[in-house]
Design a protein around this motif. Structure first.
Motif, short mmCIF file in Angstrom:
data_model
loop_
_atom_site.label_atom_id
_atom_site.label_comp_id
_atom_site.label_asym_id
_atom_site.label_seq_id
_atom_site.Cartn_x
_atom_site.Cartn_y
_atom_site.Cartn_z
N ILE A 81 0.82 -1.20 0.00
CA ILE A 81 0.00 0.00 0.00
C ILE A 81 0.86 1.26 0.00
O ILE A 81 0.34 2.37 -0.16
N THR A 82 2.17 1.10 0.16
CA THR A 82 3.13 2.20 0.09
C THR A 82 4.42 1.65 -0.50
O THR A 82 4.75 0.46 -0.29
N LEU A 105 6.02 -0.18 5.79
CA LEU A 105 5.01 -1.21 5.62
C LEU A 105 5.15 -2.30 6.68
O LEU A 105 4.14 -2.80 7.21
N LYS A 159 -6.70 -1.72 3.29
CA LYS A 159 -6.27 -0.91 2.16
C LYS A 159 -6.04 -1.76 0.91
O LYS A 159 -6.31 -1.33 -0.21
N ALA A 200 5.07 9.54 -3.79
CA ALA A 200 4.22 8.43 -3.34
C ALA A 200 4.71 7.81 -2.04
O ALA A 200 4.00 6.99 -1.46
N GLY A 225 1.75 1.00 -3.99
CA GLY A 225 0.93 2.07 -3.44
C GLY A 225 -0.02 2.66 -4.47
O GLY A 225 -0.61 1.96 -5.29
N ARG A 226 -0.15 3.96 -4.42
CA ARG A 226 -1.11 4.64 -5.30
C ARG A 226 -0.74 4.52 -6.78
O ARG A 226 -1.58 4.73 -7.67
#
Length: 408
Positions: A69-70, A76, A87, A283, A322-323
């Motif tokens: 998620i990152t 993490l 998430k 990010a 992540g994103r």
């Protein structure tokens, strides 16, 4: 379970790279039971009229990290696994909505996420998982900094890998991941971008340690995937039975020869370097790690062209963090000028099933395969970028015979 019959479908034959016009396809109990150029009978079938649009198998992303998620892996490993799981559910749903009905996790996911997806407690693709990637001390899954003597989190929580050294330790670690249901084992066999204390050009694990991991996977009838950048790392892995090489940015001509000789597969992941170069720090990646991206960024495109020239079989992989996982479909854009459309489509469908030892189970619209199907407005064999615009092109998503999207 409802029996579904698709009629008036232009079926994409992914293995042969052709369109089979005016077909009917029946899905029953989660599997394709018939594909016919004549009418199929079934008064109780749910009938979906494709109206000449294109029916193809769900896609496969062969290198994801659904719990990443990152891009800050050290962070993490300190996060609550409940938070990470929550998430991850968002990332998984988005993958399915892009048309990926199967994904192969390369470190971090476990039986809990896979079971939740299988039970439909979470919405997302079918999840093949390696559990924790196996790393030597100071290897690509050891996220301790050079001056860090202790670890703030623990290797049993939300991280992507586990550290093991020596033949007996790696054998025990491999057996433990297999015990926990791993569908493949992941070997961190060279340095990487996101790890703080190794160099991209290093090799990791001794030959004896690699042999032990591959032996345990073979004994369990599963395959091994290995993170490796350089020719030096790749060329010591393939002859030892590693099935898929992840990344491969710095491979050479000898690597290509070995891929062909041993029937191994390459999983390029060009999009992750592109994304990290553009927004990795923003990010969440540490700036000194993000700079390592440029050691492999341009080389990845050269390796792709070399692999294609030599006829190396390839898989579709994204490896986004992540994103940046929203760029998952952009790997098609980065490969399309080098890889012929039919071959690029195979990399995201039947090649994956072949590589995993599951030929005919998914990646094709054939009797016996899983009922993982997509309906597209346009023909991806004419224009592969049809797959990169799911909002306008992807009209229907079926996984295991269940509809998750239908705007026909």
């Amino acid at each position: 379970m409802t029996t579904t019959r698709f009629i008036n479908a232009n079926v994409i034959d992914t293995r042969n790279g052709q369109v089979l016009p005016d077909r009917q396809v029946r899905v029953q109990d989660g599997r394709i039971v018939a594909v016919s150029d004549t009418a199929l009978e079934g008064a109780d079938d749910q009938v979906i009229d494709v109206r000449g649009r294109y029916l193809m198998p769900g896609m496969v992303d062969s290198h994801v990290h659904v719990t990443a998620i990152t891009p800050n892996f050290a962070l993490l490993e300190t996060l609550s696994p409940f938070y990470v799981g929550a998430k991850s559910s968002e990332l998984l749903k988005d993958m399915l909505m892009r048309g990926f009905t199967t994904v192969r996790d390369a470190g971090g996911a476990d039986h809990g996420l896979a079971s939740a997806l299988e039970e439909d407690s979470l919405i997302g693709p079918r999840l093949m998982y390696a559990g924790r990637a196996l790393s030597q001390t100071g290897g690509h899954a050891d996220m301790r900094g050079a001056g860090q003597q202790t670890f703030e989190g623990c290797f049993c929580c939300a991280g992507l890998g586990r550290v093991c050294d020596g033949v007996s330790e790696v054998r025990r670690a491999a057996r433990d991941e297999i015990r926990k249901g791993a569908t493949q084992l992941k070997i961190m066999a060279s340095g990487g971008v996101a790890s703080p204390t190794d160099r991209v050009d290093s090799t990791q694990f001794s030959l004896e340690e690699i042999d032990a991991i591959v032996e345990e996977a073979t004994a369990a009838n599963i395959h091994t995937m290995a993170h490796a950048y350089t020719a030096r790392a790749i060329n010591r892995l393939i002859p030892r039975g590693v099935r898929t090489i992840e990344h491969g940015n710095l491979m050479d001509e000898e690597s290509c020869r070995l891929f062909l000789e041993h029937g191994a597969y390459l999983t390029p992941t060009l999009i992750t370097y592109d994304a990290l170069a553009r927004e990795g720090v923003e990010a969440g990646m540490a700036e000194h790690l993000q700079r390592k991206v440029y050691d492999v960024l341009e080389a990845g495109h050269k390796a792709l062209a070399m692999a294609q020239e030599h006829g190396v079989k390839m898989l579709y992989g994204s490896d986004l963090l992540g994103r940046m996982q929203r760029y998952q479909l952009d790997e098609f854009h980065l490969r399309k000028d080098v890889i012929p459309t039919a071959e690029l489509l195979r990399s995201a469908t039947c090649n994956a099933a072949d590589a995993y030892g599951h030929s005919g189970d998914f990646g094709e619209v054939i009797p016996g395969a899983r009922g993982d199907l997509l309906v597209l407005e346009g023909n991806p064999l004419d224009d592969i970028t049809v797959l990169t615009r799911p909002e306008e092109q992807l009209l229907l998503i079926m996984k295991a015979g269940k509809l998750y999207k239908n705007v026909m």
